[in-house]
Design an enzyme around this catalytic site. Structure first.
Site, PDB file in Angstrom:
ATOM      1  CG  ASP A 156      10.807  30.062  -1.082  1.00 53.72           C
ATOM      2  OD1 ASP A 156      10.613  30.229  -1.590  1.00 53.72           O
ATOM      3  OD2 ASP A 156      11.461  28.893  -0.659  1.00 53.72           O
ATOM      4  CG  ASP A 157      15.445  34.120   4.774  1.00 56.72           C
ATOM      5  OD1 ASP A 157      16.042  33.272   6.160  1.00 56.72           O
ATOM      6  OD2 ASP A 157      16.075  35.111   5.269  1.00 56.72           O
ATOM      7  CG  LEU A 158      10.164  38.164   4.826  1.00 54.85           C
ATOM      8  CD1 LEU A 158       9.344  38.625   4.157  1.00 54.85           C
ATOM      9  CD2 LEU A 158       9.213  37.767   6.132  1.00 54.85           C
TER      10      LEU A 158
END
Length: 211
Positions: A156-158
């Site tokens: 989920d890390d942008l």
């Protein structure tokens, strides 16, 4: 820290990532490894959530100054600090709630860093996410930057998603399934791959610069 085996493995398994590795050079993940006990690490993570790094660093510094009498704030120190004093350091009311919940759980018997080291990644995530304000991504950052785990993939890390979009020339940010699929190539060194993906956002990629 010698990442040579990890880097060679990644270069052989992923040609596009290999190009990024060649441009970026040596992996310096070890240079951003954190210190301090579990309370210190997680309280820092809470304070850094959802605001700019510069603002977070300033608030974290003011938070630590509240406990200048001790090398690191203890759980009792935090619980005994009036909310308004924490507000005066720039900490939002929700984050004050998170900090005090963290402190109470430390007192109630949260595992120490040494105890966490003996656990697998998923068990650590399960142990720490019941803390208010601590989600899966936050624990994954702890795994990568404090516990030195080499095979973590924060889907989920942008920054990871933006790096993948750029390196693999995708039309839009990849979803969780796509990130997990690509991540299969990087096992068992997904943390190292993630570091290079973060770095890819700061460089000129050869195939683009030649167009």
């Amino acid at each position: 820290m010698d990442y040579s085996v990890a880097i060679q493995t990644l270069k052989q398994s992923d040609l596009l990532l290999s190009e990024v590795i060649e441009i970026v050079g040596d992996c310096k993940l070890y240079e951003v490894q954190q210190s301090g006990d579990l309370l210190f690490s997680l309280s820092r993570s809470i304070l850094y959530q959802q605001i700019s790094g510069k603002a977070a660093a300033s608030i974290h510094s003011r938070f630590l100054q509240l406990y200048a009498h001790t090398p690191l704030p203890t759980a009792l120190d935090i619980l005994n600090t009036p909310d308004e004093v924490l507000r005066g350091a720039g900490i939002s009311r929700p984050k004050i709630l998170y900090l005090k919940d963290l402190a109470q759980k430390v007192i109630d018997g949260l595992p120490t860093l040494d105890e966490l080291q003996a656990m697998d990644d998923e068990s650590i995530i399960e142990a720490l996410t019941p803390i208010k304000g601590i989600g899966r991504w936050t624990v994954q950052m702890l795994l990568m930057f404090r516990l030195h785990r080499l095979d973590v993939l924060p889907v989920d890390d942008l920054g990871i998603r933006a790096g993948i979009r750029r390196v693999y020339s995708l039309p839009e940010l990849p979803n969780k399934k796509t990130v997990e699929h690509l991540g299969q190539m990087w096992k068992p060194y997904r943390s190292i791959a993630c570091w290079y993906l973060w770095q890819s956002l700061e460089i000129r990629i050869t195939k683009q610069s030649q167009q």
